[in-house]
Design an enzyme around this catalytic site. Structure first.
Site, PDB file in Angstrom:
ATOM      1  CB  ALA A 329      -0.946   0.010   1.205  1.00 44.52           C
ATOM      2  N   GLY A 332       0.442   5.174  -0.178  1.00 47.58           N
ATOM      3  CA  GLY A 332      -0.972   5.399   0.052  1.00 47.58           C
ATOM      4  C   GLY A 332      -1.734   6.025  -1.092  1.00 47.58           C
ATOM      5  N   GLY A 333      -1.134   6.241  -2.233  1.00 47.18           N
ATOM      6  CA  GLY A 333      -1.856   6.850  -3.348  1.00 47.18           C
ATOM      7  C   GLY A 333      -3.005   5.987  -3.833  1.00 47.18           C
ATOM      8  CB  CYS A 455       6.414   0.476 -12.134  1.00 50.62           C
ATOM      9  SG  CYS A 455       7.502  -0.007 -10.776  1.00 50.62           S
TER      10      CYS A 455
END
Length: 684
Positions: A329, A332-333, A455
């Protein structure tokens, strides 16, 4: 009427004049004709203004639309006579037209429209010539870049001596030019090749130049060339040298995008909506104040978040009232985005294994006004044991990866990655994905979805991991719901993946102006688990969950006349030798069962049962079991104390009855102690 035709002829000649400076349009006479046959002053002004807006168009076509066909024909004749008669005839026509103008035609002259229109026409002609020059220069440059001047002209590949000299003293501008030349040659190799070098030699030289100019290692260059063509790989590498735009995500729990945009614009921030695919994104071009320190940021009105991080949450599509877990997480975005979509309903578990990152996670949750989130600190592979299997409606796994898609943020990736590290990341991602699938509930009315994202651009960390999960769990790949992005790979070099992986989406810096990203959405069909325990990766990745075969039940005891594992006699040897009755044979055990020992061996007469070897526990499981054991011991102690108190209460009436029977306060038996004292002594 004839005079009108001559004037029209002169106007046509002036309008269609070439690169020479044109004379002002003649003043129109007022012949004795009806008003319908002659254009009005306003219509002529409109036509002259139209000249300035037309670039490269024929002005005579406009006049042909206004006048009749005879004027058009006479205009063509006038333009043909222009080469022989010269400018003297034009001046005579102009003088005749001026002298023939009547009182009504003088209104056009008094307005000054003739001089203004002439200046406008001359300015338009100059602009047309300048635009034509620019187009010619652009076409010449395009022809030069396309190599129309000659095949492979000016491109010479260096030999061994030249390469050794460049390694010591590199000529970066020359390397840059050679990169462009080689890319153009490879795009049109049949026309631009020099006839001496092969395509492989051009490609090898291009890779060496990219390593020299952009500071990549050989592994990264080879990986990019396996994914893209030569020209696209160079375009991707160049785009990674530039940072991605700064993007904001509006927190809909506190404000709306229009209100936030107005507030930031008043503070000197130049921004725009991020695109039609997102309703909460803003892209910042420039700012006079730090966007991470504005009052709106402190109040939790927006989150500084990369645009590519929107995509996994959009694919997850959480519904109000659901139970959702974010396996990785921090910071937190994505978690705050999920809570905003849930409108602070349901429950979100924000897990993060790194304790140092919990501070930023909790700070962002509080700043953004999130009320439905529980923060936990566990290894993602242990979450099914902590939260329970089949306990969640949706699961988001933004797995830790090699980071090959965010080179613009971390340039060290260009030279620090290798194949061993890529496979190490893929091994961890397989374990996390199996745990995430086990958390989801296939019977959920609204959920049962798992979104996997990284990513990274490497196939080993993306399609290969999803393909592994399809073999180990009863899941399927479903469309992500994202309107853009390239489909996932179904074939890549020696890999062959499930056809449904085309529903996954890939994003690249040079194609979408986003960080390199991979998003795949899985639907859990059932809670069953597939695969056998012989796969070491499954056993290690899910803590023995891959070994799913049931142990064979032992034979009845009356048939177990032979000792366990007795070697056969020589007479029994052979391909189909008859064996003595005994315990049933078990299939080959997995590594986990071999390490567990002989716990499942059947008991036989005359042999002691083997003591099972307890599995070594560690981490949070060991601590949890120790706490549970302590709690059980304390509960037993409390229950024992309660039983003793009940026994003492029962002993008091018995002692009183015995004293009443003897008629005195002494006990019934001489020398015996009261029951109350006996109970107290036992308690001591």
């Amino acid at each position: 009427m004839a005079r009108t035709k001559e004037v029209k002829k002169a106007a046509t000649k002036n309008a269609v004049s070439g690169g020479k400076r044109s004379a002002p349009p003649p003043k129109l006479p007022t012949p004795d004709v009806s008003e319908d046959d002659d254009p009005s002053e306003s219509e002529l002004n409109d036509k002259m203004e139209l000249f300035s807006d037309m670039e490269g168009s024929d002005a005579s076509s406009v006049l042909d639309d206004e006048f009749d066909g005879e004027a058009s024909a006479s205009g063509d004749e006038a333009s043909g006579d222009r080469a022989g008669e010269g400018s003297e005839e034009e001046e005579e026509d102009d003088d005749e037209a001026t002298s023939a103008s009547g009182s009504e035609g003088s209104d056009y002259d008094e307005s000054g429209g003739s001089d203004a229109d002439g200046d406008m026409e001359r300015a338009s002609a100059r602009l047309d010539r300048a635009a034509a020059g620019r187009r010619a220069a652009a076409e010449a440059e395009t022809a030069e870049l396309a190599g129309e001047g000659g095949a492979g002209e000016g491109l010479v590949l260096p030999d061994e001596a030249a390469r050794a000299e460049e390694a010591v003293h590199p000529d970066l501008p020359g390397v840059r030019r050679r990169i462009k030349d080689i890319v153009r040659t490879l795009d049109a190799f049949a026309a631009r090749r020099d006839g001496v070098h092969t395509r492989a030699e051009y490609t090898d030289q291009l890779k060496r130049d990219l390593v020299t100019y952009y500071s990549y290692n050989d592994f990264m260059i080879d990986a990019l060339f396996n994914l893209f063509s030569a020209s696209e790989a160079v375009e991707l590498i160049e785009s990674c040298e530039n940072p991605r735009p700064v993007t904001l995500r509006v927190n809909t729990l506190r404000t709306r995008r229009r209100e936030l945009a107005a507030a930031l614009i008043n503070r000197g921030v130049n921004l725009d909506p991020i695109g039609p695919w997102s309703k909460v994104g803003l892209v910042v071009y420039e700012s006079q104040v730090p966007v991470g320190a504005t009052p709106e940021y402190m109040a939790g009105h927006y989150m500084l978040q990369g645009a590519s991080s929107f995509l996994p949450v959009m694919a997850l599509a959480p519904q109000e009232g659901e139970r959702i877990v974010d396996v990785a997480a921090a910071p937190g975005g994505k978690t705050t985005y999920i809570s905003a979509l849930l409108r602070n309903t349901g429950m979100v578990f924000a897990n993060e294994i790194n304790k140092d990152r919990l501070k930023s996670l909790t700070a962002n949750l509080q700043r953004m006004g999130v009320l439905n989130t529980v923060v936990c600190n566990y290894d993602g592979r242990e979450l099914p044991k902590v939260l329970g299997e089949r306990s969640m409606d949706r699961v988001l796994l933004d797995a830790p990866c090699s980071g090959t898609g965010v080179i613009s943020k971390d340039p060290t990736v260009k030279s620090s990655k290798n194949q061993a590290e890529i496979w190490k990341c893929a091994f961890l991602q397989k374990q996390l994905l199996l745990a995430a699938i086990d958390l989801a509930d296939a019977g959920s009315k609204t959920g049962g979805y798992v979104v996997y994202s990284t990513c990274s651009m490497m196939v080993e960390e993306n399609e290969n991991v999803i393909n592994y999960a399809l073999k180990k769990r009863d899941v399927k790949v479903v469309p992500t719901g994202l309107e853009f992005g390239r489909p996932g790979f179904v074939k890549y070099r020696e890999f062959r993946f499930h056809p449904s992986l085309s529903n996954a989406r890939r994003f690249y810096p040079h194609a979408h102006n986003l960080d390199g990203f991979f998003v795949c959405k899985l639907k859990k069909v059932s809670n069953a688990k597939r695969g056998s325990g012989n796969d070491e990766e499954a056993e290690e990745g899910s803590d023995g969950e891959g070994s799913e075969e049931e142990p064979v039940q032992p034979a009845p005891l009356e048939h177990q006349t032979q000792p366990a594992r007795q070697p056969p006699s020589p007479a029994d040897k052979g391909p189909r030798a008859k064996q003595q009755p005994g315990p049933a044979r078990r299939p080959k055990a997995s590594p986990a069962r071999r390490r567990a020992g002989a716990a499942a061996e059947p008991e036989v007469d005359g042999a002691e049962p083997a003591v099972p070897t307890p599995k070594k526990e560690r981490g949070i499981v060991k601590r949890a079991r120790a706490e549970l054991q302590q709690e059980r011991e304390a509960q037993k102690a409390r229950e024992g104390a309660a039983k003793e108190q009940q026994a003492a209460k029962k002993a008091k009436p018995a002692e009183g009855a015995a004293a009443a029977a003897n008629g005195s306060g002494k006990p019934a038996t001489q020398g015996s102690k009261p029951a109350k004292k006996v109970g107290a002594k036992e308690r001591r």
